[in-house]
Design a protein around this motif. Structure first.
Motif, mmCIF file in Angstrom:
data_model
loop_
_atom_site.group_PDB
_atom_site.id
_atom_site.type_symbol
_atom_site.label_atom_id
_atom_site.label_comp_id
_atom_site.label_asym_id
_atom_site.label_seq_id
_atom_site.Cartn_x
_atom_site.Cartn_y
_atom_site.Cartn_z
ATOM 1 N N MET A 71 83.532 57.196 64.458
ATOM 2 C CA MET A 71 82.553 56.361 65.020
ATOM 3 C C MET A 71 81.731 57.450 66.091
ATOM 4 O O MET A 71 82.340 57.919 66.749
ATOM 5 C CB MET A 71 82.820 54.948 65.550
ATOM 6 N N LEU A 72 80.405 57.209 65.703
ATOM 7 C CA LEU A 72 79.473 57.882 66.642
ATOM 8 C C LEU A 72 78.753 56.857 67.294
ATOM 9 O O LEU A 72 77.826 55.940 66.670
ATOM 10 C CB LEU A 72 78.654 58.640 65.866
ATOM 11 N N VAL A 73 78.772 56.515 68.647
ATOM 12 C CA VAL A 73 77.972 55.472 69.255
ATOM 13 C C VAL A 73 77.052 56.156 70.246
ATOM 14 O O VAL A 73 77.311 57.098 71.086
ATOM 15 C CB VAL A 73 78.916 54.712 70.099
ATOM 16 N N VAL A 74 75.725 55.414 69.855
ATOM 17 C CA VAL A 74 74.743 56.195 70.441
ATOM 18 C C VAL A 74 73.871 55.275 71.268
ATOM 19 O O VAL A 74 73.341 54.159 70.937
ATOM 20 C CB VAL A 74 73.895 56.672 69.587
ATOM 21 N N ASP A 75 73.376 55.431 72.728
ATOM 22 C CA ASP A 75 72.674 54.810 73.485
ATOM 23 C C ASP A 75 71.242 55.131 72.885
ATOM 24 O O ASP A 75 70.773 56.200 72.237
ATOM 25 C CB ASP A 75 72.578 55.509 74.914
ATOM 26 N N MET A 76 70.125 54.147 73.180
ATOM 27 C CA MET A 76 68.890 54.400 72.569
ATOM 28 C C MET A 76 67.901 54.927 73.617
ATOM 29 O O MET A 76 67.589 56.088 73.481
ATOM 30 C CB MET A 76 68.451 52.888 72.027
ATOM 31 N N ASP A 77 67.624 54.329 74.746
ATOM 32 C CA ASP A 77 66.396 54.610 75.490
ATOM 33 C C ASP A 77 66.859 55.776 76.348
ATOM 34 O O ASP A 77 67.853 55.653 76.870
ATOM 35 C CB ASP A 77 65.975 53.324 76.453
ATOM 36 N N ASP A 78 66.214 56.990 76.109
ATOM 37 C CA ASP A 78 66.450 58.002 77.109
ATOM 38 C C ASP A 78 67.412 58.948 76.441
ATOM 39 O O ASP A 78 67.897 59.947 77.189
ATOM 40 C CB ASP A 78 66.721 57.865 78.424
ATOM 41 N N THR A 79 68.232 58.243 75.444
ATOM 42 C CA THR A 79 69.232 59.314 74.817
ATOM 43 C C THR A 79 68.866 59.575 73.083
ATOM 44 O O THR A 79 68.650 60.763 73.109
ATOM 45 C CB THR A 79 70.658 58.310 74.419
ATOM 46 N N LEU A 80 68.891 58.385 72.464
ATOM 47 C CA LEU A 80 68.450 58.647 70.976
ATOM 48 C C LEU A 80 67.040 58.874 70.853
ATOM 49 O O LEU A 80 66.466 59.665 70.290
ATOM 50 C CB LEU A 80 68.857 57.682 70.023
ATOM 51 N N LEU A 81 66.221 57.784 71.630
ATOM 52 C CA LEU A 81 64.681 57.890 71.645
ATOM 53 C C LEU A 81 64.176 58.991 72.490
ATOM 54 O O LEU A 81 64.518 59.222 73.714
ATOM 55 C CB LEU A 81 64.332 56.364 71.960
ATOM 56 N N THR A 82 62.892 59.264 72.302
ATOM 57 C CA THR A 82 62.039 60.335 73.027
ATOM 58 C C THR A 82 61.745 59.356 73.892
ATOM 59 O O THR A 82 61.761 58.185 74.035
ATOM 60 C CB THR A 82 60.971 60.971 72.193
ATOM 61 N N ASP A 83 60.783 60.143 75.025
ATOM 62 C CA ASP A 83 60.180 59.323 76.083
ATOM 63 C C ASP A 83 58.975 58.464 75.658
ATOM 64 O O ASP A 83 58.770 57.614 76.124
ATOM 65 C CB ASP A 83 59.584 60.127 76.883
ATOM 66 N N ASP A 84 58.633 58.838 74.089
ATOM 67 C CA ASP A 84 57.796 57.983 73.478
ATOM 68 C C ASP A 84 58.440 56.498 72.773
ATOM 69 O O ASP A 84 57.705 55.882 71.852
ATOM 70 C CB ASP A 84 56.619 58.739 72.492
ATOM 71 N N HIS A 85 59.529 56.422 72.911
ATOM 72 C CA HIS A 85 60.344 55.363 72.317
ATOM 73 C C HIS A 85 60.399 55.725 70.727
ATOM 74 O O HIS A 85 60.430 54.674 69.878
ATOM 75 C CB HIS A 85 59.969 54.100 72.716
ATOM 76 N N GLU A 86 60.575 57.052 70.414
ATOM 77 C CA GLU A 86 60.799 57.086 68.994
ATOM 78 C C GLU A 86 61.942 57.847 68.648
ATOM 79 O O GLU A 86 62.561 58.607 69.356
ATOM 80 C CB GLU A 86 59.650 58.021 68.363
ATOM 81 N N ILE A 87 62.510 57.760 67.300
ATOM 82 C CA ILE A 87 63.577 58.602 67.159
ATOM 83 C C ILE A 87 62.983 59.840 66.282
ATOM 84 O O ILE A 87 62.285 59.899 65.197
ATOM 85 C CB ILE A 87 64.466 57.951 65.911
ATOM 86 N N SER A 88 63.300 60.797 66.631
ATOM 87 C CA SER A 88 62.796 62.139 66.159
ATOM 88 C C SER A 88 63.144 62.527 64.877
ATOM 89 O O SER A 88 64.518 62.066 64.500
ATOM 90 C CB SER A 88 63.346 63.535 66.962
ATOM 91 N N LYS A 89 62.514 63.385 64.042
ATOM 92 C CA LYS A 89 63.070 63.420 62.625
ATOM 93 C C LYS A 89 64.421 64.002 62.695
ATOM 94 O O LYS A 89 65.300 63.980 61.792
ATOM 95 C CB LYS A 89 61.980 64.406 62.030
ATOM 96 N N GLU A 90 64.678 65.036 63.762
ATOM 97 C CA GLU A 90 65.721 65.888 63.755
ATOM 98 C C GLU A 90 67.080 64.896 63.987
ATOM 99 O O GLU A 90 67.993 65.153 63.134
ATOM 100 C CB GLU A 90 65.911 66.856 64.841
ATOM 101 N N ASN A 91 66.805 63.923 64.766
ATOM 102 C CA ASN A 91 67.884 62.997 65.188
ATOM 103 C C ASN A 91 68.045 62.113 63.980
ATOM 104 O O ASN A 91 69.304 62.005 63.518
ATOM 105 C CB ASN A 91 67.646 62.356 66.453
ATOM 106 N N ALA A 92 67.042 61.780 63.336
ATOM 107 C CA ALA A 92 67.231 60.817 62.159
ATOM 108 C C ALA A 92 68.295 61.426 60.981
ATOM 109 O O ALA A 92 69.056 60.859 60.574
ATOM 110 C CB ALA A 92 65.877 60.323 61.732
#
Length: 264
Positions: free
Chosen positions: A1-22
């Motif tokens: 299991m990979l558990v990922v926080d969203m704001d300021d972790t998965l999401l950029t400062d623009d609140h987006e998921i980068s192509k690399e992360n996705a």
């Protein structure tokens, strides 16, 4: 299991998921890894991100409201939910007034507050939830709710955190952003929710990676077999993780998948 926080972790400062992360999170799921988003956000403010990552198609789960709610994405149903009582919420409101902080809670998919402010408006923007201004917070809150948020200037709010913990030991209290102080039922946090989900899925902590950046991520980072901070983690937390990777703006989540799941 990979558990990922969203704001300021998965999401950029623009609140987006980068192509690399996705891309890397999709690859992890192709290898049979459960990708679980875990956030202080309300459920409704997470669901589209989870669907963009195909977590629903891949039979995964989602942890919202800082661990108060676990959702089965495939079945679109709540597996676990723990809420504050009306009386607890009213007591937190009284505390907020005595200690000069703003306060909000969440009812029927909306943010409830007696006022607007820079920080309250930011929460509404981040979550996409409508802000409803009410003349009396206590009169408006007549049922249970999953959590309250105290908001104020960061340096001041940090001094309020230990006071709240001492005044209300029946709560789980943590910082999710420097200007957000979260209050939830005792025993509710991201780590506890990850444990509940892991036991349901028969996944040992050694098979879990958790990635975060803030105080509300600490319990899950410590519970996981591999606890990871992105490089923009709060300074006082850096020593409590096993690994530090690139920041949220530099695809730290993708780095974790490459190094510790794909082994490349």
């Amino acid at each position: 299991m990979l558990v990922v926080d969203m704001d300021d972790t998965l999401l950029t400062d623009d609140h987006e998921i980068s192509k690399e992360n996705a891309t890397m999170l999709l690859k992890a799921q192709e290898m049979g890894v459960y990708v679980v988003l875990a956030s202080g956000r309300p459920t409704s403010a997470m669901i589209e991100y989870a669907k963009d990552l195909r977590c629903d198609v891949n039979n995964s789960f989602m942890i919202s409201f800082n661990g108060s709610t676990i959702t089965d994405l495939k079945e679109d149903k709540i597996l676990f939910e723990h809420s504050l009582t009306k009386e607890q919420i009213h007591s937190i409101y009284d505390f907020s007034q005595e200690n000069n902080t703003q306060i909000i809670t969440y009812l029927n998919g909306k943010i409830i507050s007696e006022r607007t402010s820079e920080y309250i408006d930011l929460e509404s923007t981040i979550t996409g939830l409508e802000l409803v201004i009410v003349p009396s917070f206590k009169d408006a809150v007549t049922t249970s709710a999953v959590k309250c948020l105290l908001l104020e200037e960061p340096n001041y709010l940090k001094t309020v955190e230990p006071i709240l913990k001492n005044a209300m030991p029946d709560l789980s209290v943590c910082m999710s952003k420097p200007f957000f102080l979260e209050a939830a039922p005792y025993g509710v946090d991201k780590g506890a929710a990850v444990q509940i989900l892991a036991e349901k899925l028969n996944i040992h902590p050694s098979e879990i990676i958790a990635i975060g950046n803030a105080g509300n991520d600490l319990t899950m980072v410590q519970y996981a077999g591999l606890g990871v901070w992105v490089d923009n983690v709060d300074d006082e937390l850096r020593e409590f993780g096993d690994v530090i990777v690139a920041s949220n703006n530099d695809h730290g989540v993708a780095e974790v998948v490459r190094k510790f799941i794909l082994n490349v």
